[in-house]
Design a protein around this motif. Structure first.
Motif, short mmCIF file in Angstrom:
data_model
loop_
_atom_site.label_atom_id
_atom_site.label_comp_id
_atom_site.label_asym_id
_atom_site.label_seq_id
_atom_site.Cartn_x
_atom_site.Cartn_y
_atom_site.Cartn_z
N GLU A 94 49.47 58.02 3.77
CA GLU A 94 48.51 59.18 3.91
C GLU A 94 49.08 60.48 3.33
N TRP A 154 51.19 61.09 1.13
CA TRP A 154 51.11 61.10 -0.30
C TRP A 154 49.81 61.48 -0.95
N ALA A 155 48.62 61.00 -0.35
CA ALA A 155 47.36 61.19 -0.74
C ALA A 155 46.98 62.74 -0.19
N GLY A 211 49.02 64.72 -3.04
CA GLY A 211 48.42 64.37 -4.46
C GLY A 211 49.36 63.81 -5.41
N HIS A 238 53.91 61.88 -5.08
CA HIS A 238 54.93 61.50 -4.05
C HIS A 238 56.37 61.34 -4.81
N ILE A 285 51.61 51.52 -5.37
CA ILE A 285 50.74 52.37 -5.10
C ILE A 285 49.33 51.95 -5.91
N HIS A 286 48.29 51.59 -5.21
CA HIS A 286 47.15 51.08 -5.79
C HIS A 286 47.53 49.86 -6.69
N ALA A 314 48.70 61.60 -8.16
CA ALA A 314 47.48 60.98 -7.86
C ALA A 314 46.59 61.53 -9.23
N ASN A 333 43.68 62.09 -9.24
CA ASN A 333 42.66 62.96 -9.19
C ASN A 333 43.17 64.54 -8.61
N SER A 334 44.60 64.58 -8.76
CA SER A 334 45.21 65.89 -8.87
C SER A 334 45.01 66.60 -10.24
N HIS A 366 44.95 70.01 -5.37
CA HIS A 366 44.18 68.82 -4.83
C HIS A 366 43.55 69.02 -3.73
N TYR A 381 42.17 67.81 0.08
CA TYR A 381 42.19 66.88 0.90
C TYR A 381 41.22 67.17 2.28
#
Length: 243
Positions: A116, A118-119, A122, A124, A132-133, A179, A181-182, A201, A203
């Protein structure tokens, strides 16, 4: 309601929304060595801020709501490996409610076992292979003392305003995850580096800015880097508190 009372109420609202003349910046350190004296000089000389440093293990206490009232922007220049469930919950609550966050350099590699985080950033830096994903990524890389071109993606963005393309001597990171979406701010064509080296980013209600450069004095004393950092602090604060 009396006219004078209305005026006073409106004035109070205006004052409450007025941004501070000087941002109160909290800089988190620990978990990674750095040259202390020039680092302190950087923060002392940045315009428009007051700052204080908090070192691990005391950083996590600053995520609590009562402590967070004492700063406007949280800057991560740390690289801890462990974080308690309580500190995780405090940080998530803080960012969900809205606290400006600027992350620098090696903070990208913090909390290796907490996805989380990393989220939140945005991106890591991976100390070992990660999935990841559904995609498996190798360990990230680093190279010291590399002179590389920094390319500004959008010269009109508030973070990059006043900055043109420039060369920088610094440590570069390669093969780190960014990420989807960054929003990229800075890129480079240096082959030992990942292409995107700065982004924004969101959050929760918090605006996040990450700048990959920042290993040492060659960045901290660079006028373009200082402009980026100053802009990032103000942008993160403004965007967080305008939503």
């Amino acid at each position: 309601m009396k006219p004078m009372l209305i005026v006073l109420l409106l004035a109070g609202i205006a004052v409450a929304q007025e941004p501070p003349a000087k941002l109160r910046v909290l800089v988190a350190t620990g978990g990674h060595d750095f040259e202390r004296k020039p680092f302190e000089t950087l923060w002392q000389e940045l315009p428009g801020i007051t700052w204080r440093e908090v070192k691990h293990p005391d950083v996590h206490r600053q995520f609590k709501a009562d402590a967070a009232r004492d700063y406007d922007v949280l800057v991560l220049y740390d690289m801890p490996s462990a974080i308690s469930d309580e500190a995780k919950a405090d940080l998530l609550a803080l960012l969900t409610a809205g606290k400006a966050l600027v992350a620098l350099h090696h903070s990208l590699g913090a909390y290796e076992a907490w996805p989380e985080y990393w989220a939140i950033l945005g991106g890591h830096y991976m100390l070992g292979p990660h999935t990841i994903h559904g995609i498996t990524y190798p360990a990230s890389t680093y190279d010291h003392d590399v002179t590389f071109p920094v390319k500004v993606v959008d010269a009109q963005h508030p973070v990059t305003k006043g900055v043109t393309d420039f060369d920088l001597l610094d440590e570069v990171y390669g093969k780190f995850w960014v990420a989807p979406n960054s929003v990229p701010l800075l890129t480079t064509t240096e082959p030992r580096s990942s292409p995107t080296i700065g982004w924004t980013h969101r959050y929760g209600r918090s605006q996040v800015v990450y700048l990959e450069p920042g290993h040492g004095p060659s960045s901290w004393n660079n006028p373009s880097y200082r402009t980026l950092l100053t802009n990032a602090l103000r942008f993160a604060y403004d965007q967080t508190n305008s939503k």
